[in-house]
Design a protein around this motif. Structure first.
Motif, mmCIF file in Angstrom:
data_model
loop_
_atom_site.group_PDB
_atom_site.id
_atom_site.type_symbol
_atom_site.label_atom_id
_atom_site.label_comp_id
_atom_site.label_asym_id
_atom_site.label_seq_id
_atom_site.Cartn_x
_atom_site.Cartn_y
_atom_site.Cartn_z
ATOM 1 N N LEU A 53 39.726 34.323 43.135
ATOM 2 C CA LEU A 53 39.576 35.755 43.412
ATOM 3 C C LEU A 53 40.783 36.303 44.171
ATOM 4 O O LEU A 53 41.273 37.408 43.874
ATOM 5 C CB LEU A 53 38.284 36.013 44.189
ATOM 6 C CG LEU A 53 36.982 35.713 43.435
ATOM 7 C CD1 LEU A 53 35.788 35.946 44.334
ATOM 8 C CD2 LEU A 53 36.878 36.545 42.177
ATOM 9 N N VAL A 54 41.293 35.539 45.137
ATOM 10 C CA VAL A 54 42.473 35.984 45.891
ATOM 11 C C VAL A 54 43.704 36.004 44.990
ATOM 12 O O VAL A 54 44.521 36.937 45.049
ATOM 13 C CB VAL A 54 42.697 35.083 47.130
ATOM 14 C CG1 VAL A 54 44.041 35.350 47.776
ATOM 15 C CG2 VAL A 54 41.587 35.311 48.140
ATOM 16 N N GLY A 111 36.137 38.702 39.312
ATOM 17 C CA GLY A 111 35.400 38.165 38.178
ATOM 18 C C GLY A 111 36.330 37.478 37.206
ATOM 19 O O GLY A 111 37.517 37.786 37.124
ATOM 20 N N LEU A 112 35.774 36.547 36.460
ATOM 21 C CA LEU A 112 36.585 35.774 35.529
ATOM 22 C C LEU A 112 36.812 36.503 34.212
ATOM 23 O O LEU A 112 37.885 36.407 33.625
ATOM 24 C CB LEU A 112 35.921 34.412 35.277
ATOM 25 C CG LEU A 112 35.795 33.522 36.518
ATOM 26 C CD1 LEU A 112 35.049 32.242 36.184
ATOM 27 C CD2 LEU A 112 37.157 33.202 37.069
ATOM 28 N N VAL A 113 35.814 37.237 33.721
ATOM 29 C CA VAL A 113 35.968 37.975 32.465
ATOM 30 C C VAL A 113 36.995 39.088 32.632
ATOM 31 O O VAL A 113 37.870 39.275 31.781
ATOM 32 C CB VAL A 113 34.606 38.531 31.990
ATOM 33 C CG1 VAL A 113 34.776 39.388 30.755
ATOM 34 C CG2 VAL A 113 33.630 37.406 31.723
ATOM 35 N N SER A 114 36.908 39.821 33.739
ATOM 36 C CA SER A 114 37.884 40.889 33.972
ATOM 37 C C SER A 114 39.285 40.311 34.172
ATOM 38 O O SER A 114 40.274 40.900 33.726
ATOM 39 C CB SER A 114 37.479 41.737 35.179
ATOM 40 O OG SER A 114 37.442 40.954 36.344
ATOM 41 N N ASP A 115 39.391 39.140 34.809
ATOM 42 C CA ASP A 115 40.696 38.501 34.956
ATOM 43 C C ASP A 115 41.261 38.091 33.602
ATOM 44 O O ASP A 115 42.453 38.260 33.336
ATOM 45 C CB ASP A 115 40.597 37.271 35.865
ATOM 46 C CG ASP A 115 40.414 37.639 37.324
ATOM 47 O OD1 ASP A 115 40.574 38.835 37.653
ATOM 48 O OD2 ASP A 115 40.126 36.738 38.126
ATOM 49 N N ALA A 116 40.409 37.557 32.726
ATOM 50 C CA ALA A 116 40.870 37.155 31.393
ATOM 51 C C ALA A 116 41.330 38.374 30.592
ATOM 52 O O ALA A 116 42.370 38.332 29.924
ATOM 53 C CB ALA A 116 39.755 36.417 30.659
ATOM 54 N N LEU A 117 40.576 39.473 30.663
ATOM 55 C CA LEU A 117 40.983 40.693 29.963
ATOM 56 C C LEU A 117 42.272 41.251 30.545
ATOM 57 O O LEU A 117 43.142 41.730 29.811
ATOM 58 C CB LEU A 117 39.874 41.741 30.031
ATOM 59 C CG LEU A 117 38.634 41.460 29.193
ATOM 60 C CD1 LEU A 117 37.573 42.522 29.456
ATOM 61 C CD2 LEU A 117 38.982 41.405 27.730
ATOM 62 N N GLY A 118 42.418 41.196 31.865
ATOM 63 C CA GLY A 118 43.638 41.672 32.507
ATOM 64 C C GLY A 118 44.845 40.853 32.102
ATOM 65 O O GLY A 118 45.908 41.403 31.817
ATOM 66 N N LEU A 119 44.695 39.527 32.067
ATOM 67 C CA LEU A 119 45.801 38.673 31.636
ATOM 68 C C LEU A 119 46.130 38.907 30.165
ATOM 69 O O LEU A 119 47.290 38.879 29.758
ATOM 70 C CB LEU A 119 45.457 37.204 31.869
ATOM 71 C CG LEU A 119 45.466 36.744 33.329
ATOM 72 C CD1 LEU A 119 44.947 35.320 33.434
ATOM 73 C CD2 LEU A 119 46.865 36.859 33.913
#
Length: 196
Positions: A53-54, A111-119
């Motif tokens: 998260l950080v 969140g992991l889904v939002s991180d994946a979409l962001g990447l």
């Protein structure tokens, strides 16, 4: 005093499909994000989830800052070229700034889904595909909206009011705007009062 006539109940306007689905989609997304974070915490530890998260927060902040600086630099160069009288040159990397900022924002959201979409939005081919899709959708929306005139739009709004009421109005013609009269010929004074 009652007249015996039944008062019609106002008809509620139909909700759009998006307004019905959007709260459910947001709730499902939140549940999925929490479930994935608990699964990662169960498989490793809470410290790993905290570090993920950080890292997303730091990386998202860096991406947004970089995209903002690049957009500001492009804007400044374009304004300087216009002030110099030269036509602004198209820049090859200027169209992805908004999508980079969106990707950074998705990275900042926990969140992991939002991180994946962001990447995913940081990958240049994906940015080009998303920007082409958004441009086609925007052009199609504009093309569909241009079929009627402005008068037709007001007519449709008046017809589709759920309670069927029509607001009565009064047209006041300004004598100064009539053809054949100049502004010097028009009498000066307060406008006529609006009556019911």
């Amino acid at each position: 005093m009652t007249t015996g006539a039944q008062t019609p109940y106002p008809v509620r306007p139909r909700r759009s499909r998006l307004r019905g689905i959007l709260p459910l989609a947001v709730a499902a997304w939140l549940v999925l994000e929490i479930w994935l974070l608990t699964m990662v915490a169960g498989a490793s530890s809470g410290l790993v989830v905290f570090l993920i998260l950080v890292a997303g927060l730091v990386l998202g902040s860096v991406v947004i800052k970089r995209a903002g600086r690049r957009a500001f630099k492009n804007l400044t160069e374009t304004l300087q070229q216009q002030q110099a009288g030269a036509a602004p040159e198209p820049r090859p990397n200027s169209e992805g700034n908004g999508l980079m900022m969106l990707g950074g924002l998705l990275l900042i959201i926990p969140g992991l889904v939002s991180d994946a979409l962001g990447l995913l939005l940081l990958v240049p081919p994906v940015q080009k595909a998303v920007s082409r899709y958004a441009e086609r959708t925007f052009e199609r929306t504009l093309r569909d909206a241009a079929h009627g005139s402005l008068g037709d739009a007001f007519q449709q709004v008046r017809i589709h009011r759920p309670d069927g009421k029509v607001v009565q109005g009064e047209v006041i013609r300004d004598e100064r705007d009539e053809p054949g009269r100049t502004h010097g010929d028009a009498p000066q004074g307060p406008p006529p009062p609006l009556t019911r």
